[in-house]
Design a protein around this motif. Structure first.
Motif, PDB file in Angstrom:
ATOM      1  N   MET A  64       0.864  -1.178   0.000  1.00 43.74           N
ATOM      2  CA  MET A  64       0.000   0.000   0.000  1.00 43.74           C
ATOM      3  C   MET A  64       0.901   1.229   0.000  1.00 43.74           C
ATOM      4  O   MET A  64       2.112   1.146   0.241  1.00 43.74           O
ATOM      5  CB  MET A  64      -0.898   0.021   1.244  1.00 43.74           C
ATOM      6  CG  MET A  64      -0.139   0.200   2.540  1.00 43.74           C
ATOM      7  SD  MET A  64      -1.259   0.350   3.963  1.00 43.74           S
ATOM      8  CE  MET A  64      -0.095   0.374   5.340  1.00 43.74           C
ATOM      9  N   ILE A  65       0.305   2.360  -0.291  1.00 47.47           N
ATOM     10  CA  ILE A  65       1.027   3.628  -0.258  1.00 47.47           C
ATOM     11  C   ILE A  65       0.527   4.447   0.916  1.00 47.47           C
ATOM     12  O   ILE A  65      -0.687   4.589   1.115  1.00 47.47           O
ATOM     13  CB  ILE A  65       0.821   4.404  -1.571  1.00 47.47           C
ATOM     14  CG1 ILE A  65       1.530   3.691  -2.717  1.00 47.47           C
ATOM     15  CG2 ILE A  65       1.317   5.840  -1.441  1.00 47.47           C
ATOM     16  CD1 ILE A  65       1.222   4.265  -4.080  1.00 47.47           C
ATOM     17  N   ILE A  66       1.458   4.977   1.684  1.00 42.68           N
ATOM     18  CA  ILE A  66       1.144   5.955   2.725  1.00 42.68           C
ATOM     19  C   ILE A  66       1.819   7.258   2.322  1.00 42.68           C
ATOM     20  O   ILE A  66       3.019   7.278   2.028  1.00 42.68           O
ATOM     21  CB  ILE A  66       1.638   5.502   4.109  1.00 42.68           C
ATOM     22  CG1 ILE A  66       0.879   4.255   4.573  1.00 42.68           C
ATOM     23  CG2 ILE A  66       1.482   6.632   5.141  1.00 42.68           C
ATOM     24  CD1 ILE A  66       1.368   3.693   5.902  1.00 42.68           C
ATOM     25  N   ALA A  67       1.049   8.339   2.277  1.00 45.62           N
ATOM     26  CA  ALA A  67       1.568   9.631   1.834  1.00 45.62           C
ATOM     27  C   ALA A  67       1.277  10.680   2.900  1.00 45.62           C
ATOM     28  O   ALA A  67       0.258  11.372   2.866  1.00 45.62           O
ATOM     29  CB  ALA A  67       0.931  10.022   0.509  1.00 45.62           C
ATOM     30  N   VAL A  68       2.191  10.792   3.849  1.00 44.16           N
ATOM     31  CA  VAL A  68       2.042  11.735   4.963  1.00 44.16           C
ATOM     32  C   VAL A  68       2.594  13.092   4.545  1.00 44.16           C
ATOM     33  O   VAL A  68       3.759  13.210   4.169  1.00 44.16           O
ATOM     34  CB  VAL A  68       2.774  11.205   6.216  1.00 44.16           C
ATOM     35  CG1 VAL A  68       2.923  12.305   7.254  1.00 44.16           C
ATOM     36  CG2 VAL A  68       2.016  10.022   6.801  1.00 44.16           C
ATOM     37  N   GLY A  72      -3.540   4.264   0.048  1.00 41.69           N
ATOM     38  CA  GLY A  72      -4.263   3.556  -0.991  1.00 41.69           C
ATOM     39  C   GLY A  72      -3.498   2.360  -1.497  1.00 41.69           C
ATOM     40  O   GLY A  72      -2.301   2.198  -1.215  1.00 41.69           O
ATOM     41  N   PRO A  73      -4.172   1.504  -2.270  1.00 46.57           N
ATOM     42  CA  PRO A  73      -3.534   0.311  -2.828  1.00 46.57           C
ATOM     43  C   PRO A  73      -2.718   0.664  -4.065  1.00 46.57           C
ATOM     44  O   PRO A  73      -2.813   1.778  -4.598  1.00 46.57           O
ATOM     45  CB  PRO A  73      -4.726  -0.564  -3.202  1.00 46.57           C
ATOM     46  CG  PRO A  73      -5.786   0.432  -3.573  1.00 46.57           C
ATOM     47  CD  PRO A  73      -5.601   1.593  -2.624  1.00 46.57           C
ATOM     48  N   ARG A 131      -6.429  -3.793   2.432  1.00 45.35           N
ATOM     49  CA  ARG A 131      -7.777  -3.244   2.568  1.00 45.35           C
ATOM     50  C   ARG A 131      -8.039  -2.750   3.994  1.00 45.35           C
ATOM     51  O   ARG A 131      -8.624  -1.679   4.197  1.00 45.35           O
ATOM     52  CB  ARG A 131      -8.809  -4.294   2.169  1.00 45.35           C
ATOM     53  CG  ARG A 131     -10.251  -3.797   2.184  1.00 45.35           C
ATOM     54  CD  ARG A 131     -11.214  -4.921   1.845  1.00 45.35           C
ATOM     55  NE  ARG A 131     -10.999  -5.407   0.503  1.00 45.35           N
ATOM     56  CZ  ARG A 131     -11.558  -4.874  -0.579  1.00 45.35           C
ATOM     57  NH1 ARG A 131     -12.377  -3.840  -0.460  1.00 45.35           N
ATOM     58  NH2 ARG A 131     -11.328  -5.382  -1.779  1.00 45.35           N
ATOM     59  N   GLU A 132      -7.601  -3.524   4.976  1.00 43.55           N
ATOM     60  CA  GLU A 132      -7.806  -3.127   6.373  1.00 43.55           C
ATOM     61  C   GLU A 132      -7.045  -1.855   6.704  1.00 43.55           C
ATOM     62  O   GLU A 132      -7.565  -0.959   7.385  1.00 43.55           O
ATOM     63  CB  GLU A 132      -7.367  -4.262   7.299  1.00 43.55           C
ATOM     64  CG  GLU A 132      -8.259  -5.499   7.237  1.00 43.55           C
ATOM     65  CD  GLU A 132      -7.683  -6.676   8.018  1.00 43.55           C
ATOM     66  OE1 GLU A 132      -8.488  -7.460   8.555  1.00 43.55           O
ATOM     67  OE2 GLU A 132      -6.441  -6.817   8.087  1.00 43.55           O
TER      68      GLU A 132
END
Length: 412
Positions: free
Chosen positions: A261-265, A330-331, A316-317
């Protein structure tokens, strides 16, 4: 307002398009989507190079291949196709007559390539001083590389993009990687469109046309954005970081229990919420990670701590948990998953257009949404020469006998 009765924003603008492959056709398709009448001039019998760049091929109404490549179809809707041999004097005369009736002329021949046919800017300006003449080349109209051929892949390398794309040196799979689509061509098409529209706006005031010079290399360098600025301002030569961001942490992909997944802080508040969602609230008050500059400094330590947590649940979780606290997440979808996404479906990003072969063409919708002059999908990408008679009879008011004579002379 009834959108079915509205006209395109560029209604009445005539575009003569002598470009091939992607950058030029991308620009002319955008102009056509916005309402311009775009006539695509192609070589008799062979046409645009991309017509042969398959498979896959469009299927007709019976499910048989039409010979129309998916590549060609992506950049040529809402246009009319005319075949003219510009190496023939009568073909050159036709182009000049059409240019006299046009507002915009687009070409992507090598520098000076059209001068031998009398179709260069100076020659066409003499017959139409209001003409906007847009040239798209690899390296521009001047400079030591001007005579070289330029292709997207080559320009991605020369323009610095590949030095930024790929796994970091010293890691498995390290090395330069091109972007998965011909992004330099696409961006050049967009910049060309902006330049053409600006030139049309100026012509409304001055009455004069002009030459618009687009270089793939110039565009690629301009599109380095913050990475170019990092070098020009900070003196730092950017390097490959895989999917990580040079200026923001955490801003990358993370492994999950079933994929990635992507995390964009983007700020400290989002970082705090991210840590809480991951069950790592203590990291948000750790002195090493209090601010973004500190997180950049301690990137490797922080990413390792976060990924130890992200691996414990599926994508998803995590996406649901991050969305609940306002953290962009997001995925990583494949292309099939993109077109199955509920939001993409709701936005109508896929459009179907009837093709002259009897089948339908599935295409990506134009992303510009205009309230009063929306994009209209008037016609599917044309078959080679589909509109030759129509255009010559309409634009140039030739007689049917004159068109027949030109065809017999193999000009068309």
């Amino acid at each position: 307002m009834d959108k079915t009765l509205s006209v395109g924003a560029l209604e009445g603008v005539r575009v003569l398009d002598l470009s091939r492959v992607l950058a030029g056709p991308w620009a002319s398709q955008l102009l056509a989507d916005l309402g311009a009448d775009v006539v695509k001039v192609e070589r008799p019998r062979t046409g645009d190079d991309t017509r042969a760049w398959g498979p896959p091929w469009l299927a007709d109404g019976e499910g048989d291949a039409t010979g129309e490549s998916a590549y060609y179809l992506c950049a040529n809707r809402n246009k009319r196709s005319v075949t003219i041999d510009i190496s023939h004097p009568d073909g050159q005369a036709l182009i000049k007559r059409m240019a006299a009736e046009a507002d915009v002329f687009i070409e992507n021949f090598k520098v000076g390539g059209l001068k031998q046919y009398g179709l260069d800017y100076a020659s066409l300006k003499a017959v139409n001083s209001r003409l906007i003449y847009c040239s798209i080349t690899g390296f521009g109209q001047d400079g030591p590389y001007a005579s070289r051929a330029g292709y997207d892949f080559l320009i991605q390398g020369m323009g610095g993009l590949m030095s930024l794309t790929g796994r970091a040196d010293g890691t498995e799979g390290a090395g330069p990687v091109k972007v998965g689509v011909a992004l330099t061509d696409v961006m050049t098409g967009l910049y060309a469109t902006v330049g053409i529209l600006a030139a049309l706006a100026r012509r409304d005031r001055s009455g004069e046309g002009q030459h618009v010079d687009l270089s793939l290399l110039d565009v690629q360098i301009a599109s380095l954005a913050n990475q170019a600025s990092n070098y020009l301002i900070g003196g730092m030569v950017p390097s490959r970081l895989g999917n990580a961001h040079p200026n923001i942490v955490p801003y990358q992909e993370f492994s999950t229990a079933d994929g990635y997944m992507i995390i964009a802080v983007g700020n400290d508040g989002q970082f705090r919420h991210c840590c809480e969602a991951l069950g790592l609230a203590g990291l948000a008050i750790d002195e090493r990670f209090l601010t973004n500059p500190l997180r950049v400094k301690h990137r490797a330590e922080l990413v390792a701590l976060l990924e130890a947590a992200t691996k414990t649940r599926n994508t998803r979780e995590w996406v649901k948990a991050m969305e609940a606290v306002g953290v962009p997440c997001g995925p990583i979808n494949n292309v099939a998953e993109v077109f199955e996404d509920q939001h993409v479906l709701a936005r109508g990003v896929r459009v179907e257009m009837p093709h002259v072969s009897g089948g339908n063409v599935a295409m990506v919708a134009n992303p510009i949404r205009m309230s009063e002059s929306p994009v209209q999908y008037r016609s599917a990408p044309p078959r080679l020469g589909q509109h030759t008679d129509e255009v010559l009879l309409g634009w140039l008011r030739l007689s049917g006998e004159e068109v027949d004579t030109l065809r017999e002379s193999k000009v068309l």
